[in-house]
Scaffold this active site. Structure first.
Site, mmCIF file in Angstrom:
data_model
loop_
_atom_site.group_PDB
_atom_site.id
_atom_site.type_symbol
_atom_site.label_atom_id
_atom_site.label_comp_id
_atom_site.label_asym_id
_atom_site.label_seq_id
_atom_site.Cartn_x
_atom_site.Cartn_y
_atom_site.Cartn_z
ATOM 1 N N LYS A 77 11.253 -4.775 -1.015
ATOM 2 C CA LYS A 77 10.859 -4.193 0.003
ATOM 3 C C LYS A 77 9.315 -4.358 0.526
ATOM 4 C CE LYS A 77 12.344 -2.004 4.003
ATOM 5 N NZ LYS A 77 13.612 -2.187 4.631
ATOM 6 N N ASP B 216 11.982 -5.045 9.847
ATOM 7 C CA ASP B 216 12.220 -3.380 9.714
ATOM 8 C C ASP B 216 11.265 -2.954 10.660
ATOM 9 O OD1 ASP B 216 13.452 -1.350 7.489
ATOM 10 O OD2 ASP B 216 11.537 -0.757 8.115
HETATM 11 P P1 NDP Z 1 12.211 -0.990 15.358
HETATM 12 O O1 NDP Z 1 10.950 -1.189 15.050
HETATM 13 O O2 NDP Z 1 12.826 -2.116 16.055
HETATM 14 O O3 NDP Z 1 12.680 0.435 15.925
HETATM 15 C C1 NDP Z 1 12.303 1.447 15.400
HETATM 16 C C2 NDP Z 1 12.571 2.741 16.278
HETATM 17 O O4 NDP Z 1 12.433 4.094 15.547
HETATM 18 C C3 NDP Z 1 11.511 2.865 17.313
HETATM 19 O O5 NDP Z 1 12.473 3.308 18.821
HETATM 20 C C4 NDP Z 1 10.461 3.823 17.141
HETATM 21 O O6 NDP Z 1 9.760 4.115 18.130
HETATM 22 C C5 NDP Z 1 11.264 4.473 16.098
HETATM 23 N N1 NDP Z 1 10.489 5.267 15.299
HETATM 24 C C6 NDP Z 1 9.767 4.698 14.381
HETATM 25 N N2 NDP Z 1 9.074 5.352 13.490
HETATM 26 C C7 NDP Z 1 9.285 6.619 14.141
HETATM 27 C C8 NDP Z 1 8.865 7.903 13.691
HETATM 28 N N3 NDP Z 1 8.145 8.234 12.796
HETATM 29 N N4 NDP Z 1 9.203 9.181 14.582
HETATM 30 C C9 NDP Z 1 10.032 8.819 15.674
HETATM 31 N N5 NDP Z 1 10.503 7.488 16.065
HETATM 32 C C10 NDP Z 1 10.102 6.670 15.470
HETATM 33 O O7 NDP Z 1 12.875 -0.762 13.725
HETATM 34 P P2 NDP Z 1 14.442 -1.065 13.536
HETATM 35 O O8 NDP Z 1 15.282 -0.581 14.399
HETATM 36 O O9 NDP Z 1 14.358 -2.411 12.855
HETATM 37 O O10 NDP Z 1 14.665 0.104 12.296
HETATM 38 C C11 NDP Z 1 15.011 1.489 12.406
HETATM 39 C C12 NDP Z 1 15.515 2.054 11.231
HETATM 40 O O11 NDP Z 1 16.527 1.267 10.528
HETATM 41 C C13 NDP Z 1 14.435 2.015 10.110
HETATM 42 O O12 NDP Z 1 14.510 3.258 9.382
HETATM 43 C C14 NDP Z 1 14.795 1.016 9.057
HETATM 44 O O13 NDP Z 1 14.187 0.874 7.687
HETATM 45 C C15 NDP Z 1 16.271 0.914 9.381
HETATM 46 N N6 NDP Z 1 16.964 -0.265 9.007
HETATM 47 C C16 NDP Z 1 16.658 -1.568 9.889
HETATM 48 C C17 NDP Z 1 17.501 -2.759 9.616
HETATM 49 C C18 NDP Z 1 17.342 -3.838 10.471
HETATM 50 O O14 NDP Z 1 17.949 -4.809 10.283
HETATM 51 N N7 NDP Z 1 16.236 -3.829 11.140
HETATM 52 C C19 NDP Z 1 18.220 -2.728 8.365
HETATM 53 C C20 NDP Z 1 18.436 -1.631 7.760
HETATM 54 C C21 NDP Z 1 18.034 -0.328 7.864
HETATM 55 P P3 NDP Z 1 8.383 3.725 18.520
HETATM 56 O O15 NDP Z 1 8.560 2.436 19.191
HETATM 57 O O16 NDP Z 1 7.682 4.812 19.244
HETATM 58 O O17 NDP Z 1 7.653 3.425 17.306
#
Ligand code: NDP
Length: 446
Positions: free
Chosen positions: A126, A166
């Site tokens: 990571k 991510d």
């Molecule tokens: P994105 O950046 O596309 O989206 C993240 C989302 O979560 C946004 O809506 C963001 O809001 C919100 N968010 C992030 N940090 C916070 C916080 N501290 N409090 C509240 N909301 C928050 O990321 P992903 O969708 O790719 O990832 C989301 C989760 O899924 C993570 O935990 C990631 O590790 C996990 N994941 C992702 C994978 C992938 O293929 N992308 C694979 C496996 C797991 P805002 O826009 O306001 O920051």
């Protein structure tokens, strides 16, 4: 047994003081895996779990870049190469202001188990940076990505370490980083996954994590003779994972009630349908706006600033934003409101107190390392297609994804069944451990 676990955790803590998220992830694994190790003679005297919690390599580096005002900015970049026993390091890059060593080590550690569960030959890693892409221009994001890759490129490669996206790293960022890698190395290789379709990407990769988390939940519901049809779903996040989890829920006949971002959540009692979801995708991916703008177009929905969506009544909850977003109190509220199935799209979104509540109430609870493995699984399929110099169809990739999620569910059942119930957390941890530990034993003390 408690003494064995405590001694182990004390030693890990001594070496990793000030890393709470990493300790949380290790504790969760140790509590289920150490009791298993005690029953399996082949692991005795091998110090195997202690070897697994120590990263093979950690790279930290300076990322200098120039903003639109001509000012020099500096961020900190990281790559954690955690374990390569079953394949090259594989795992995403996170760009978020909260990124630090503890968060990336917890993610890398979880990734090792997750990748093992996919059945594909991928080790775990990571990385990322404490860079906040929000509010930055395209030019600033590009210059940051280029500077980040100017250091990272010497540590990665298609047979060594293959990063992906991510939080904060989507198609745009992968494109900029791929371009810089290609320029520096003068070769076109599958060094990153999540690439665009016309330049080496796989169909279904953007959808894979969200779809996979829904497929996993489908398998869990199946054990009780149920499906998504007619169920209400509360989702957090509105990024990549949340968007496609919502899309699949809608396709399967469920009603999606909420989405969120770091500024709060929106609740649409009529359900977020395909057309409304397309607007969310525009807001978040193109206009790069806040989720509360949803209510301007759909005034029957309400916006709840600074709040999490777990108070909304539902059958199924899917946390798809970030770590520790469901605490013990949130879990109690969800359960009191009738929620009986939790499938984690995010990594470690539930605190230990929340997980204890889920177990206590026999909730169908899938930990992220099992339920969100669809993303890295299709990344593995993207690597396979890059090596073949060939593309599979959407249907082929989707079918492979469904099969993999079913296999992961089965592994959890195999290792996690106890007293007529399935403990998916225990099953995922032990199944992932066995695969990696056996490869490490075969390869000697390296
Ligand atoms: P994105 O950046 O596309 O989206 C993240 C989302 O979560 C946004 O809506 C963001 O809001 C919100 N968010 C992030 N940090 C916070 C916080 N501290 N409090 C509240 N909301 C928050 O990321 P992903 O969708 O790719 O990832 C989301 C989760 O899924 C993570 O935990 C990631 O590790 C996990 N994941 C992702 C994978 C992938 O293929 N992308 C694979 C496996 C797991 P805002 O826009 O306001 O920051």
């Amino acid at each position: 047994m408690d003494q064995v676990i405590n001694n182990f955790l004390e030693e890990v803590k001594r070496r990793n003081a000030h890393e709470p998220e990493f300790m949380q992830a290790v504790t969760e694994v140790a509590q289920t895996v150490l009791p298993y190790i005690v029953t399996q003679e082949i692991y005795h005297g091998k110090n195997i779990l202690m070897r697994m919690v120590e990263p093979e390599r950690v790279v930290m580096f300076r990322v200098p870049w120039i903003d639109d005002q001509g000012e020099i900015q500096v961020n900190r970049g990281y790559r954690i190469e955690m374990n390569s026993a079953i394949g090259p390091y594989k795992g995403g890059l996170r760009f978020h202001e909260s990124v630090n060593l503890s968060i990336l080590k917890f993610l890398a550690f979880e990734q090792v188990f997750k990748n093992a569960l996919t059945t594909l030959p991928m080790g775990g890693g990571k990385g990322g940076a404490d860079f906040n892409p929000k509010g930055k221009s395209d030019g600033e994001v590009m210059r940051f990505c280029q500077s980040f890759m100017t250091e990272l490129f010497r540590h990665i490669g298609p047979n060594r370490d293959i990063p992906a996206g991510d939080i904060g790293v989507g198609g745009r960022e992968i494109g900029y980083m791929f371009g810089q890698y290609k320029r520096l190395k003068n070769e076109f290789t599958g060094v990153l996954t999540g690439k665009g379709i016309s330049w080496g990407g796989s169909l279904i990769r953007p959808e894979a994590t969200g779809y996979g988390a829904v497929y996993f939940a489908q398998n869990m519901l199946g054990t009780r003779g149920e499906s998504f049809d007619g169920k209400s779903v509360v989702l957090s996040g509105s990024g990549n994972v949340a968007q496609y989890a919502a899309e699949k829920c809608i396709q399967l006949g469920a009603k999606v009630l909420t989405l969120s971002d770091s500024s709060g959540f929106i609740h649409d009692p009529e359900g977020i349908d395909t057309e409304k979801l397309a607007h969310v995708m525009y807001l978040k991916n193109v206009a790069r706006k806040r989720i509360d703008e949803y209510v301007q177009k759909y005034p029957k929905a309400s916006s709840h600033k600074g709040q999490k969506p777990w108070g909304i009544r539902c059958n199924i909850a899917m946390p798809c934003a970030t770590q520790n977003e469901i605490d013990g109190q949130d879990a109690q509220t969800l359960i009191a409101n009738g929620c009986y199935c939790i499938s984690e799209g995010a990594n470690m979104p539930a605190t230990p107190e929340a997980i204890a509540q889920f177990h206590h109430h026999d909730i169908l609870y899938a930990p992220g390392k099992a339920s969100n493995a669809g993303g890295v699984a299709v990344s593995g399929l993207e690597m396979a297609q890059n090596s073949l110099r060939y593309n599979w169809t959407r249907e082929e990739v989707d079918q492979r994804l469904q099969d993999i999620m079913q296999d992961i569910h089965q592994s959890c059942v195999t290792y996690g069944s106890e007293k007529g119930k399935i403990n998916y957390e225990k099953g995922a941890n032990i199944a992932g451990f066995v695969k990696v530990a056996d490869a490490m034993l075969a390869q000697g003390v390296v």
